[in-house]
Design a protein around this motif. Structure first.
Motif, PDB file in Angstrom:
ATOM      1  N   GLY A 141    -102.231   5.599  31.805  1.00 39.11           N
ATOM      2  CA  GLY A 141    -101.396   5.869  31.107  1.00 39.11           C
ATOM      3  C   GLY A 141    -100.171   5.093  31.846  1.00 39.11           C
ATOM      4  N   THR A 142     -98.893   5.081  30.844  1.00 43.02           N
ATOM      5  CA  THR A 142     -97.924   4.337  31.354  1.00 43.02           C
ATOM      6  C   THR A 142     -97.437   4.425  32.837  1.00 43.02           C
ATOM      7  OG1 THR A 142     -97.169   4.737  29.023  1.00 43.02           O
ATOM      8  CG2 THR A 142     -95.725   3.565  30.362  1.00 43.02           C
ATOM      9  N   ILE A 168    -103.297  11.975  32.759  1.00 40.96           N
ATOM     10  CA  ILE A 168    -104.112  13.202  33.092  1.00 40.96           C
ATOM     11  C   ILE A 168    -102.952  14.074  33.606  1.00 40.96           C
ATOM     12  CG2 ILE A 168    -106.231  12.119  33.564  1.00 40.96           C
ATOM     13  CD1 ILE A 168    -105.449  12.136  36.720  1.00 40.96           C
ATOM     14  N   GLY A 169    -101.818  14.130  33.287  1.00 40.99           N
ATOM     15  CA  GLY A 169    -100.956  14.959  33.633  1.00 40.99           C
ATOM     16  C   GLY A 169    -100.492  15.132  34.992  1.00 40.99           C
ATOM     17  N   ALA A 170    -100.702  13.878  35.871  1.00 41.52           N
ATOM     18  CA  ALA A 170    -100.422  14.009  37.244  1.00 41.52           C
ATOM     19  C   ALA A 170     -99.576  12.574  37.447  1.00 41.52           C
ATOM     20  CB  ALA A 170    -101.832  13.706  37.939  1.00 41.52           C
ATOM     21  N   CYS A 171     -98.642  12.516  36.469  1.00 41.31           N
ATOM     22  CA  CYS A 171     -97.616  11.412  36.575  1.00 41.31           C
ATOM     23  C   CYS A 171     -96.827  11.151  37.897  1.00 41.31           C
ATOM     24  CB  CYS A 171     -96.798  11.326  35.482  1.00 41.31           C
ATOM     25  SG  CYS A 171     -97.431  11.343  33.780  1.00 41.31           S
TER      26      CYS A 171
HETATM   27  S1  FES Z   1     -99.553   8.426  33.282  1.00 43.84           S
HETATM   28 FE1  FES Z   1    -101.167   8.687  34.981  1.00 43.84          FE
HETATM   29  S2  FES Z   1    -101.197  10.824  35.081  1.00 43.84           S
HETATM   30 FE2  FES Z   1     -99.719  10.468  33.565  1.00 43.84          FE
END
Ligand code: FES
Length: 166
Positions: free
Chosen positions: A87-88, A127-130
């Motif tokens: 994720g970004t 995964i919501g752990a940004c």
């Molecule tokens: S982008 Fe990796 S946990 Fe949100």
């Protein structure tokens, strides 16, 4: 190279039996795919073909659904799943280098399973752990601020544990 899947005749019969029930209700495809994933541990092409025949659908349609949803896999999933978030937030902090390192240690590409069936490597979306980025998970447990060195160490510890179990 991935782990080999052996499909047994009684598993196919089990799937067909369950599908006969699903076909009595609207929308039999998704429950059939869920059953296939749980019976075989994945939904390879051979199984997709059985589902397509049973439902009178094209194999292209079944394959499209299987590849769209991450809960379905085409190859068998290993005993341990190792996943790196691309994720970004994680990507900008270098999660690709973590994934590359794990790929080197295991000798497989993301989406593959080691031949001994022990490890599946995958890349995932946020995964919501940004706040913990870059994040990776081993069997669902999050490792925060993962670096290639941290990832290698965690994986090597698990590999050593598996060797000890033999
Ligand atoms: S982008 Fe990796 S946990 Fe949100």
């Amino acid at each position: 190279m991935g782990a080999k899947l052996i499909i047994k005749e009684d598993q196919i019969l089990d799937l067909k039996r369950r599908m006969a029930e699903h076909k009595k209700k609207p929308g039999p495809l998704m429950p059939s795919l869920h059953d296939a994933q749980s019976i075989f541990g994945c939904v390879p092409l051979e199984v997709q073909k059985i589902i397509a025949d049973e439902l009178g659908e094209s194999i292209a349609k079944i394959n499209g659904v299987v590849t769209f949803y991450s809960r379905f896999t085409i190859e068998p999933v290993g005993k341990h799943t190792v996943s790196v978030c691309l994720g970004t937030a994680c990507y900008v902090k270098g999660s690709q280098t973590v994934l590359d390192e794990l790929s080197n240690v295991l000798g497989i590409k993301p989406g593959e399973t080691t031949e001994d069936g022990l490890f599946t490597l995958s890349a995932c979306r946020c995964i919501g752990a940004c706040g913990l980025s870059p994040a990776m998970t081993i069997d669902g447990q999050v490792t925060a601020q993962a670096t290639p060195a941290i990832a290698r160490k965690a994986l090597e510890a698990l590999i050593a544990e598996e060797k000890g179990n033999k």
